[in-house]
Enzyme design. Structure first.
Site, PDB file in Angstrom:
ATOM      1  N   GLY A 189      -2.177  -3.628  -0.859  1.00  0.00           N
ATOM      2  CA  GLY A 189      -2.220  -2.347  -0.811  1.00  0.00           C
ATOM      3  C   GLY A 189      -1.102  -1.643  -1.921  1.00  0.00           C
ATOM      4  O   GLY A 189      -1.309  -1.803  -2.842  1.00  0.00           O
ATOM      5  N   ALA A 237     -12.685   1.347   0.317  1.00  0.00           N
ATOM      6  CA  ALA A 237     -13.174   0.686  -0.868  1.00  0.00           C
ATOM      7  C   ALA A 237     -12.392   0.283  -1.940  1.00  0.00           C
ATOM      8  O   ALA A 237     -12.628  -0.272  -3.108  1.00  0.00           O
ATOM      9  CB  ALA A 237     -14.328   1.236  -1.399  1.00  0.00           C
ATOM     10  N   ALA A 238     -10.881   0.270  -1.680  1.00  0.00           N
ATOM     11  CA  ALA A 238      -9.877   0.073  -2.709  1.00  0.00           C
ATOM     12  C   ALA A 238     -10.188  -1.361  -3.102  1.00  0.00           C
ATOM     13  O   ALA A 238     -10.249  -2.038  -4.150  1.00  0.00           O
ATOM     14  CB  ALA A 238      -8.641   0.301  -2.200  1.00  0.00           C
ATOM     15  N   GLY A 239     -10.381  -2.156  -2.023  1.00  0.00           N
ATOM     16  CA  GLY A 239     -10.374  -3.486  -2.028  1.00  0.00           C
ATOM     17  C   GLY A 239     -11.499  -3.982  -2.780  1.00  0.00           C
ATOM     18  O   GLY A 239     -11.925  -4.849  -3.696  1.00  0.00           O
ATOM     19  N   ASP A 240     -12.769  -3.277  -2.550  1.00  0.00           N
ATOM     20  CA  ASP A 240     -13.983  -3.371  -3.515  1.00  0.00           C
ATOM     21  C   ASP A 240     -13.795  -3.268  -4.980  1.00  0.00           C
ATOM     22  O   ASP A 240     -14.449  -3.814  -5.915  1.00  0.00           O
ATOM     23  CB  ASP A 240     -15.077  -2.934  -2.713  1.00  0.00           C
ATOM     24  CG  ASP A 240     -15.538  -3.314  -1.522  1.00  0.00           C
ATOM     25  OD1 ASP A 240     -15.080  -4.448  -1.130  1.00  0.00           O
ATOM     26  OD2 ASP A 240     -16.002  -2.562  -0.735  1.00  0.00           O
TER      27      ASP A 240
HETATM   28  N1  LIG Z   1      -1.527   3.109  -1.760  1.00  0.00           N
HETATM   29  C1  LIG Z   1      -1.967   2.402  -2.868  1.00  0.00           C
HETATM   30  N2  LIG Z   1      -1.358   2.734  -3.780  1.00  0.00           N
HETATM   31  C2  LIG Z   1      -1.576   2.113  -5.316  1.00  0.00           C
HETATM   32  N3  LIG Z   1      -2.696   1.139  -5.124  1.00  0.00           N
HETATM   33  C3  LIG Z   1      -3.214   0.833  -4.185  1.00  0.00           C
HETATM   34  C4  LIG Z   1      -3.035   1.341  -2.726  1.00  0.00           C
HETATM   35  N4  LIG Z   1      -3.832   0.854  -1.924  1.00  0.00           N
HETATM   36  C5  LIG Z   1      -4.598  -0.020  -2.562  1.00  0.00           C
HETATM   37  N5  LIG Z   1      -4.217  -0.151  -3.871  1.00  0.00           N
HETATM   38  C6  LIG Z   1      -4.636  -1.088  -4.822  1.00  0.00           C
HETATM   39  O1  LIG Z   1      -5.852  -1.571  -4.257  1.00  0.00           O
HETATM   40  C7  LIG Z   1      -6.125  -2.927  -4.209  1.00  0.00           C
HETATM   41  C8  LIG Z   1      -6.968  -3.265  -2.908  1.00  0.00           C
HETATM   42  O2  LIG Z   1      -6.412  -2.524  -1.784  1.00  0.00           O
HETATM   43  P1  LIG Z   1      -5.985  -3.027  -0.383  1.00  0.00           P
HETATM   44  O3  LIG Z   1      -4.837  -3.828  -0.550  1.00  0.00           O
HETATM   45  O4  LIG Z   1      -5.877  -2.253   0.645  1.00  0.00           O
HETATM   46  O5  LIG Z   1      -7.231  -4.291  -0.215  1.00  0.00           O
HETATM   47  P2  LIG Z   1      -8.309  -4.410   1.164  1.00  0.00           P
HETATM   48  O6  LIG Z   1      -7.119  -4.401   2.453  1.00  0.00           O
HETATM   49  O7  LIG Z   1      -9.296  -5.477   0.769  1.00  0.00           O
HETATM   50  O8  LIG Z   1      -8.915  -3.271   1.324  1.00  0.00           O
HETATM   51  P3  LIG Z   1     -10.432  -2.757   1.910  1.00  0.00           P
HETATM   52  O9  LIG Z   1     -10.221  -2.246   3.081  1.00  0.00           O
HETATM   53  O10 LIG Z   1     -10.883  -1.603   0.880  1.00  0.00           O
HETATM   54  O11 LIG Z   1     -11.303  -4.085   1.896  1.00  0.00           O
HETATM   55  C9  LIG Z   1      -4.439  -3.201  -3.654  1.00  0.00           C
HETATM   56  O12 LIG Z   1      -4.434  -4.423  -4.090  1.00  0.00           O
HETATM   57  C10 LIG Z   1      -3.932  -2.474  -4.845  1.00  0.00           C
HETATM   58  O13 LIG Z   1      -4.187  -2.957  -6.329  1.00  0.00           O
HETATM   59 MG   LIG Z   2     -10.964  -5.932   1.663  1.00  0.00          MG
END
Ligand SMILES: Nc1ncnc2c1ncn2[C@@H]1O[C@H](COP(=O)(O)OP(=O)(O)OP(=O)(O)O)[C@@H](O)[C@H]1O
Ligand SMILES: [Mg+2]
Length: 308
Positions: free
Chosen positions: A215, A241-244
């Site tokens: 995150g 979709a940050a993770g994607d």
């Molecule tokens: N609040 C934030 N500020 C800056 N970058 C962020 C933030 N949230 C996510 N990111 C970036 O996006 C990447 C993926 O987000 P996250 O860690 O939430 O993944 P995820 O839990 O797999 O998410 P998803 O639920 O979309 O699958 C993080 O590793 C980071 O680089």
């Molecule tokens: Mg994810």
């Protein structure tokens, strides 16, 4: 070329004043359709960043299937091997959302559940010549195992997003180059709470490298060494979709840069995805990522975080 073997979904989002109780009917305020599915999202993420991408998966012979295929094609993704199935509808998630943000969701994998080994065998020659293969856990794990067992040793680079979290047993872990869990998934997969010991357990089981998405903390690379790669501060609107975005970007960058530079690039894409609403609409373009990377004072990745 990046190959993505995975899911495509249509999310049906109904806004309600209150989530109905069993047997109850409430008037909905709006109904919106959002193309999604981790596979399709990651394919579009990589395509928007400039990679040649082919998506492999299944949709139904229904209007949602038409729309998902059109959407992928509009972003330049090769959809020539996407199969249309008669027996199942296109995958959907029916979502009720209250204004408070409370929601209730029913997912129907539909055609995604029919992405079986027979289909993987049909398209295998195409994914085996890719530079990078992106996988997630929204298609049957038996299909993923089938593919991993047969891939050539040295290519493609396999990046597996273990989401939603499911047991890794049955997968040839030594054919996974980069596993990309978030912290929750990492602890579910291993039964271990600390990030570093959990990731090291996966390495001891054969996984070649772990990128833990964290995150607003960015991400951690756990390979021979452990390195924290901070992300960029942005104004977060919706983290869907940050993770994607991150995984698509990692696929795009991993053949061009060092792993730590690729993670920095993926952090920028993930951060940008949080600045806009929705899943696919929020996936950034190459110019936006390049601009953000240029704007952030470049410090050697992995150096201790500045304390202001
Ligand atoms: N609040 C934030 N500020 C800056 N970058 C962020 C933030 N949230 C996510 N990111 C970036 O996006 C990447 C993926 O987000 P996250 O860690 O939430 O993944 P995820 O839990 O797999 O998410 P998803 O639920 O979309 O699958 C993080 O590793 C980071 O680089
Ligand atoms: Mg994810």
């Amino acid at each position: 070329m990046i190959a993505v073997l995975g899911s495509a979904n249509m999310d049906l989002v109904t806004e309600v004043a209150r989530i109905p109780r069993p047997g109850e009917t409430v008037a909905g305020e709006s109904l919106r359709y959002y193309p999604g599915g981790k596979g399709a999202n990651q394919a579009i993420a990589a395509a928007r960043l400039g990679s040649a991408v082919a998506f492999f998966g299944k949709v139904g012979r229904d209007p949602f299937g038409d729309r998902l295929i059109q959407g992928l094609r509009a972003d330049g993704v090769d959809v020539s091997a996407v199969a249309r199935v008669e027996e199942f509808p296109t995958g959907t998630a029916s979502i009720w959302v209250e204004r408070t943000g409370e929601n209730a969701i029913a997912c129907v994998p539909g055609a995604n559940g029919a992405v079986d080994a027979a289909y993987a065998a049909r398209i295998f020659d195409r994914i085996a010549v890719a530079d990078v293969l992106l996988l997630q856990f929204e298609i049957p794990l038996a299909t993923i195992a089938f593919v991993l067992e047969r891939l050539p040793k040295e290519r493609p680079i396999v990046i597996l997003d273990p989401a939603p979290a499911q047991s890794l047993s049955g997968l040839p872990l030594d054919r996974i180059d980069i596993l990309t869990p978030n912290r929750t998934e990492l602890s579910i997969l291993t039964g271990i709470d600390g990030l570093e010991p959990a990731a090291r357990r996966l390495l001891s089981l054969g996984v070649r490298g772990v990128v833990c998405k964290a995150g607003d903390q960015g991400a951690y690379w756990i390979g021979e060494t452990t390195t924290h790669v901070p992300t960029m501060a942005v104004e977060v609107v919706d983290s869907t979709a940050a993770g994607d975005a991150f995984n698509g970007a990692l696929g795009c960058a991993v053949t061009e840069r060092s792993i730590l530079e690729a993670i920095r690039f993926a952090n920028a894409a993930g951060a940008l995805a949080t600045t806009k609403h929705g899943a696919q609409p929020s996936l950034p373009r190459r110019s936006e990522v390049d601009r953000l990377l240029a704007a952030v004072p470049s410090r050697p990745v992995g150096s201790p975080r500045s304390r202001g």
